[in-house]
Write an enzyme that holds these catalytic residues in place. Sequence first.
Site, PDB file in Angstrom:
ATOM      1  CG  ASP A   6      35.704  32.364  39.231  1.00 19.46           C
ATOM      2  OD1 ASP A   6      35.348  33.006  38.216  1.00 19.46           O
ATOM      3  OD2 ASP A   6      36.194  32.924  40.229  1.00 19.46           O
ATOM      4  CB  SER A   7      38.514  33.659  35.858  1.00 17.02           C
ATOM      5  OG  SER A   7      37.933  34.513  36.827  1.00 17.02           O
ATOM      6  CB  CYS A  69      33.318  32.601  36.034  1.00 14.08           C
ATOM      7  SG  CYS A  69      34.157  33.939  35.171  1.00 14.08           S
ATOM      8  CD  GLU A 143      41.709  38.600  42.596  1.00 19.24           C
ATOM      9  OE1 GLU A 143      42.782  38.675  41.980  1.00 19.24           O
ATOM     10  OE2 GLU A 143      40.913  37.646  42.545  1.00 19.24           O
ATOM     11  CB  CYS A 175      31.665  40.568  38.759  1.00 22.09           C
ATOM     12  SG  CYS A 175      33.407  40.149  38.922  1.00 22.09           S
ATOM     13  CG  HIS A 177      36.338  39.249  42.593  1.00 24.07           C
ATOM     14  ND1 HIS A 177      36.186  38.192  41.734  1.00 24.07           N
ATOM     15  CD2 HIS A 177      37.627  39.209  43.015  1.00 24.07           C
ATOM     16  CE1 HIS A 177      37.332  37.546  41.634  1.00 24.07           C
ATOM     17  NE2 HIS A 177      38.222  38.143  42.400  1.00 24.07           N
TER      18      HIS A 177
END
Length: 260
Positions: A6-7, A69, A143, A175, A177
């Site tokens: 993932d990023s 991701c 985040e 996504c 998140h």
Amino acid sequence: MIGVFDSGIGGLTVVRALRKKLPKARILYVGDVARMPYGNKSAATVVEYSREITRYLVRRGCKLIVIACNTASALAADALREEFSVPILDVITPAVREARRAAKKGTIAVLATRGTVGSGAYQKDLPPGSTALACPLFVPLVEEGYVGTKEGRAIVKRTLRPLANKKISTVILGCTHYPLLRREISAMFPSAKLVDSFAVAEDAAALVKLDPGLGNGGKPGLEVVVTDRTEHFERLASKIIGSKVKLKVIDLESLSGIRH
Ligand code: DGL
């Protein structure tokens, strides 16, 4: 060994689902923290980063790759499948499958990064009339710890306003998140079904059942490698996995194979 990337750290939510399905597998995870976010980058850049990471995972002995991701799945999955012979799973295919199954009537809405929405990767396999909305503030919101706060709810509400008058029956959390904002998003669509990407774990488990060698390679367990390490990310990683996670740092030259 299964390679997951993932990023950043958010893809560990996919690892959590994988470990439930495949408790005996060895998983090597790469989080490209130094170069995240991918969601606002060009397709060429995301393809290049994804190639470097996949080469690293294959060099390390991974026999199955899971792109955890959405942005990399949208922009780089085809390029990776052309270059590598190991099976490569993306998180978009299972989410579309789940959404199509869930949505008998009403509109399907995809929420994702700008890169994912712009690529059309979700829209091309969804029924006509489906809609997609970029939610660029959701990743920083998670985040920076705004989940469950008044400000967080206000940003979610403001972002989702364009969908207010559509009869949304199914929402794809497109996504890494966004599942962490499930409660806030669900409050905006009280009767809609929310679909995430975790069904990719079922696809991985099905492949490993057919070929158990894909999940083997060393002791069962999880190794997490990142391109940059901060205490903040280490805490976030441990929170997602539910136990202490140690992040190992790899510099970008070693990742790309320039330095061995
Ligand atoms: N992992 C990305 C995704 O799922 C979100 C974070 C980023 O933009 O890098 O699209």
